[in-house]
Scaffold this motif. Structure first.
Motif, PDB file in Angstrom:
ATOM      1  N   ILE A  91       0.827  -1.224   0.000  1.00 42.57           N
ATOM      2  CA  ILE A  91       0.000   0.000   0.000  1.00 42.57           C
ATOM      3  C   ILE A  91       0.856   1.266   0.000  1.00 42.57           C
ATOM      4  N   PRO A  92       1.764   1.471   0.985  1.00 42.91           N
ATOM      5  CA  PRO A  92       2.561   2.710   0.954  1.00 42.91           C
ATOM      6  C   PRO A  92       3.535   2.777  -0.216  1.00 42.91           C
ATOM      7  N   LEU A  93       4.064   1.635  -0.652  1.00 44.82           N
ATOM      8  CA  LEU A  93       5.010   1.642  -1.767  1.00 44.82           C
ATOM      9  C   LEU A  93       4.341   2.096  -3.062  1.00 44.82           C
ATOM     10  N   GLU A  94       3.157   1.541  -3.338  1.00 42.35           N
ATOM     11  CA  GLU A  94       2.444   1.904  -4.564  1.00 42.35           C
ATOM     12  C   GLU A  94       1.898   3.329  -4.486  1.00 42.35           C
ATOM     13  N   ALA A  95       1.438   3.735  -3.300  1.00 41.54           N
ATOM     14  CA  ALA A  95       0.948   5.106  -3.131  1.00 41.54           C
ATOM     15  C   ALA A  95       2.080   6.106  -3.363  1.00 41.54           C
ATOM     16  N   ASN A  96       3.271   5.777  -2.887  1.00 41.14           N
ATOM     17  CA  ASN A  96       4.419   6.666  -3.090  1.00 41.14           C
ATOM     18  C   ASN A  96       4.823   6.710  -4.558  1.00 41.14           C
ATOM     19  N   ALA A  97       4.747   5.553  -5.244  1.00 42.87           N
ATOM     20  CA  ALA A  97       5.079   5.518  -6.675  1.00 42.87           C
ATOM     21  C   ALA A  97       4.100   6.373  -7.481  1.00 42.87           C
ATOM     22  N   ALA A  98       2.815   6.276  -7.157  1.00 40.06           N
ATOM     23  CA  ALA A  98       1.811   7.099  -7.850  1.00 40.06           C
ATOM     24  C   ALA A  98       2.019   8.579  -7.538  1.00 40.06           C
ATOM     25  N   ALA A  99       2.312   8.868  -6.271  1.00 39.77           N
ATOM     26  CA  ALA A  99       2.515  10.264  -5.863  1.00 39.77           C
ATOM     27  C   ALA A  99       3.732  10.882  -6.540  1.00 39.77           C
ATOM     28  N   THR A 100       4.772  10.084  -6.763  1.00 40.69           N
ATOM     29  CA  THR A 100       5.987  10.587  -7.421  1.00 40.69           C
ATOM     30  C   THR A 100       5.684  11.022  -8.853  1.00 40.69           C
ATOM     31  N   ILE A 101       4.862  10.233  -9.554  1.00 38.80           N
ATOM     32  CA  ILE A 101       4.478  10.595 -10.918  1.00 38.80           C
ATOM     33  C   ILE A 101       3.650  11.874 -10.918  1.00 38.80           C
ATOM     34  N   LEU A 102       2.681  11.962 -10.011  1.00 41.75           N
ATOM     35  CA  LEU A 102       1.821  13.152  -9.936  1.00 41.75           C
ATOM     36  C   LEU A 102       2.625  14.388  -9.536  1.00 41.75           C
ATOM     37  N   HIS A 103       3.609  14.194  -8.650  1.00 40.07           N
ATOM     38  CA  HIS A 103       4.448  15.321  -8.218  1.00 40.07           C
ATOM     39  C   HIS A 103       5.262  15.888  -9.379  1.00 40.07           C
ATOM     40  N   ALA A 104       5.672  14.997 -10.301  1.00 38.52           N
ATOM     41  CA  ALA A 104       6.418  15.472 -11.473  1.00 38.52           C
ATOM     42  C   ALA A 104       5.530  16.336 -12.364  1.00 38.52           C
ATOM     43  N   TRP A 105       4.231  16.055 -12.371  1.00 40.42           N
ATOM     44  CA  TRP A 105       3.290  16.855 -13.155  1.00 40.42           C
ATOM     45  C   TRP A 105       2.866  18.126 -12.415  1.00 40.42           C
ATOM     46  N   PHE A 106       2.740  18.019 -11.089  1.00 41.09           N
ATOM     47  CA  PHE A 106       2.301  19.153 -10.259  1.00 41.09           C
ATOM     48  C   PHE A 106       3.311  19.348  -9.129  1.00 41.09           C
ATOM     49  N   PRO A 107       4.463  19.948  -9.439  1.00 42.26           N
ATOM     50  CA  PRO A 107       5.562  20.043  -8.460  1.00 42.26           C
ATOM     51  C   PRO A 107       5.228  20.886  -7.226  1.00 42.26           C
ATOM     52  N   ASN A 108       4.187  21.696  -7.292  1.00 37.90           N
ATOM     53  CA  ASN A 108       3.837  22.523  -6.139  1.00 37.90           C
ATOM     54  C   ASN A 108       3.172  21.725  -5.016  1.00 37.90           C
ATOM     55  N   VAL A 109       2.730  20.512  -5.326  1.00 36.75           N
ATOM     56  CA  VAL A 109       2.106  19.663  -4.314  1.00 36.75           C
ATOM     57  C   VAL A 109       3.124  18.621  -3.864  1.00 36.75           C
ATOM     58  N   ALA A 110       3.324  18.520  -2.552  1.00 38.65           N
ATOM     59  CA  ALA A 110       4.326  17.599  -2.003  1.00 38.65           C
ATOM     60  C   ALA A 110       3.941  16.142  -2.266  1.00 38.65           C
ATOM     61  N   ILE A 111       4.957  15.281  -2.341  1.00 38.74           N
ATOM     62  CA  ILE A 111       4.717  13.861  -2.581  1.00 38.74           C
ATOM     63  C   ILE A 111       3.881  13.256  -1.459  1.00 38.74           C
ATOM     64  N   TRP A 112       4.182  13.634  -0.203  1.00 39.98           N
ATOM     65  CA  TRP A 112       3.439  13.045   0.916  1.00 39.98           C
ATOM     66  C   TRP A 112       1.949  13.400   0.846  1.00 39.98           C
ATOM     67  N   ALA A 113       1.649  14.602   0.317  1.00 37.00           N
ATOM     68  CA  ALA A 113       0.245  15.017   0.207  1.00 37.00           C
ATOM     69  C   ALA A 113      -0.495  14.150  -0.820  1.00 37.00           C
ATOM     70  N   PHE A 114       0.165  13.907  -1.965  1.00 35.91           N
ATOM     71  CA  PHE A 114      -0.443  13.025  -2.972  1.00 35.91           C
ATOM     72  C   PHE A 114      -0.619  11.606  -2.411  1.00 35.91           C
ATOM     73  N   THR A 115       0.401  11.130  -1.685  1.00 40.97           N
ATOM     74  CA  THR A 115       0.334   9.791  -1.089  1.00 40.97           C
ATOM     75  C   THR A 115      -0.868   9.673  -0.172  1.00 40.97           C
ATOM     76  N   LEU A 116      -1.057  10.677   0.674  1.00 36.67           N
ATOM     77  CA  LEU A 116      -2.172  10.674   1.624  1.00 36.67           C
ATOM     78  C   LEU A 116      -3.518  10.719   0.904  1.00 36.67           C
ATOM     79  N   ILE A 117      -3.624  11.605  -0.092  1.00 39.94           N
ATOM     80  CA  ILE A 117      -4.894  11.770  -0.812  1.00 39.94           C
ATOM     81  C   ILE A 117      -5.279  10.481  -1.540  1.00 39.94           C
ATOM     82  N   ILE A 118      -4.320   9.887  -2.247  1.00 45.71           N
ATOM     83  CA  ILE A 118      -4.600   8.661  -3.006  1.00 45.71           C
ATOM     84  C   ILE A 118      -5.035   7.534  -2.082  1.00 45.71           C
ATOM     85  N   THR A 119      -4.298   7.362  -0.979  1.00 48.97           N
ATOM     86  CA  THR A 119      -4.613   6.268  -0.049  1.00 48.97           C
ATOM     87  C   THR A 119      -5.976   6.461   0.593  1.00 48.97           C
ATOM     88  N   LEU A 120      -6.282   7.683   1.025  1.00 52.04           N
ATOM     89  CA  LEU A 120      -7.571   7.947   1.663  1.00 52.04           C
ATOM     90  C   LEU A 120      -8.718   7.784   0.673  1.00 52.04           C
TER      91      LEU A 120
END
Length: 463
Positions: A106-135
């Motif tokens: 769960i955290p590994l895949e959430a972090n992988a997805a967040a890393t891709i999204l962060h590259a598209w939207f660098p103003n949003v932190a990776i941890w924020a994307f990780t939290l949003i996707i998981t929730l």
């Protein structure tokens, strides 16, 4: 609208199209699109032998699991069968190890997805994307199994379309019919130090690596328990596993090693699919692969949440997990099992940030050999359950091929693979960490069994 529930209290909300697509795409993860480049770099074109061997193992294991699941569909799947065939300690141990494997995913895949999204939207932190996707995915899993099935249906459809498109483009490129392509033919299968450049030792190492990319094929036997006519769904899914592995892995990897030299450093650093698409002259290849990988890791995260919660629910029903984990809501969803599994995943993320790096590395390593242990337990369970059923004179409607010869062959192969891993530097830590975790879980299982026995004896004395 009334909710149809199975005998274990779960909703039978998965439609045939959900189960079908789950079975088709359950084996497709980011490891195919990106990770396969590392296996190719290690074994060369002969990586095809590694994928064929690992795929054959999975086909046999799924056939054995299918035999048990068709006869007795259960959301605990192989954990329940191990409990019945080997003993309570075995079902307890493999159930919790499998739960732990998916909790770490769960955290590994959430972090992988967040890393891709962060590259598209660098103003949003990776941890924020990780939290949003998981929730978000936790919320969809809380309401109804239909939500999981619907999300997974569309995720899977995108992955299947992507692979079919890649295969179609690859065939056109190989035969020289793709305009703008820089590559054609199949000469790279042999023109760079031959088909077997690094020897059979490298192929064996690649087999050990590729085996873990197939983990998730067995989820369909867990999910089918929440559908109508689960035995029919399981038999269909099990019968289709051969062409799934053949098309998605062997054909697509063949295209990669045919069109790109195996020792091209870009394969391992960028990923196999992106490398080939760029050589074909496909515009925006990186963006296309990033989108597909994002879908793949989100799909894997969605399945990890679902699978971990259902295994905990099954353990709870057998008295091997907190009693609260077997509670279901009005729609037949084990909401506490979902919440507890997600909470455990967040604790793993927390450990990654606050604990020494070695601690989190040990946690990851502890799941390294769980896939092989699951396969081993399935084989031993099928061997013993078949003999029990034959002794009772039961008719075997869906059976393992060439029993018991192939079952023994699978057991020997897995034991040999675990032994080889123990003596290889690249895998020794995984074996030791998984072994230590397994011993701790076995001890806990024996303690639970002893305590349960004492409680039963006490109840008899009171009566």
């Amino acid at each position: 609208m009334s909710v149809t529930q199975s005998s274990n209290g779960l909703e039978q909300g998965l439609k045939p199209r959900h189960v079908t697509m789950l079975s088709i795409a359950g084996v497709i993860g980011a490891g195919l699109f990106v990770g396969s480049g590392h296996a190719i770099a290690a074994a060369g074109p002969a990586v095809l032998l590694a994928y064929a061997a690992a795929g054959a193992l999975v086909v046999l294991v799924m056939r054995m699991l299918g035999e048990m699941a068709v006869a007795s569909p259960d959301t605990g799947s192989f954990s329940t069968y191990a409990d019945r065939a080997i003993g309570h300690w075995a079902g307890f141990t493999i159930g919790w190890l499998y739960w732990w494997f998916w909790v770490l995913v769960i955290p590994l895949e959430a972090n992988a997805a967040a890393t891709i999204l962060h590259a598209w939207f660098p103003n949003v932190a990776i941890w924020a994307f990780t939290l949003i996707i998981t929730l978000l995915l936790t919320a969809t899993n809380l309401f109804s199994v239909k939500n999981y099935g619907e999300f997974e249906f569309w995720f899977a459809l995108i992955k299947v379309i992507a692979i079919i498109g890649f295969v179609a483009l690859g065939i056109l490129a190989i035969f020289g019919f793709l305009p703008g392509s820089q590559v054609s033919g199949v000469s790279h299968l042999f023109d760079t130090q031959g088909f077997l450049p690094n020897g059979m030792g490298a192929v064996l190492g690649a087999i050990l690596t590729t085996m873990f990319s197939f983990m998730g094929t067995e989820i369909v036997t867990i999910a089918a328990a929440e559908s109508k006519n689960p035995g029919q769904q399981i038999s269909k899914a099990t019968n289709s596993v051969i062409w799934r592995i053949g098309l998605f892995y062997l054909v697509s990897i063949f295209i990669v090693v045919a069109l790109v030299p195996w020792n091209d450093p870009v394969l391992a650093s960028v990923g196999s699919y992106q490398t080939v698409l760029e050589r074909m002259g496909i515009p925006n290849a990186k963006l296309i692969v990033d989108i597909v990988v994002l879908v793949a890791v989100t799909s894997c995260l969605n399945s990890a949440l679902y699978t971990a919660s259902r295994m905990m629910f099954s353990l709870g029903k057998r008295g091997d997990a907190p009693a609260v984990s077997q509670r279901t809501n009005k729609s037949g969803t084990p909401y506490w099992a979902v919440i507890l599994s997600t909470a455990a995943a967040f604790l793993a993320v927390f450990a990654n940030y606050v604990a020494p790096a070695a601690v989190f590395e040990f946690l990851l390593a502890s799941s390294g050999a769980i896939a092989l242990l699951v396969y081993l337990v399935i084989a031993i369970s099928q061997l013993r359950m078949r003999k029990q059923r034959m002794a009772r004179g039961e008719k075997i409607a869906f059976s393992m091929w060439l029993f018991p010869g192939l079952t023994y062959a699978v057991i020997i192969f897995i034991v040999a693979a675990l032994t080889i891993m123990l003596f290889q530097d690249a895998h020794r830590v995984e074996i030791l960490a998984t072994g230590l975790l397994s011993l701790l879980v076995v001890a806990a299982g024996l303690f639970v069994a002893r305590r349960r026995k004492q409680q039963k004896l006490g109840a008899v004395v009171l009566n």
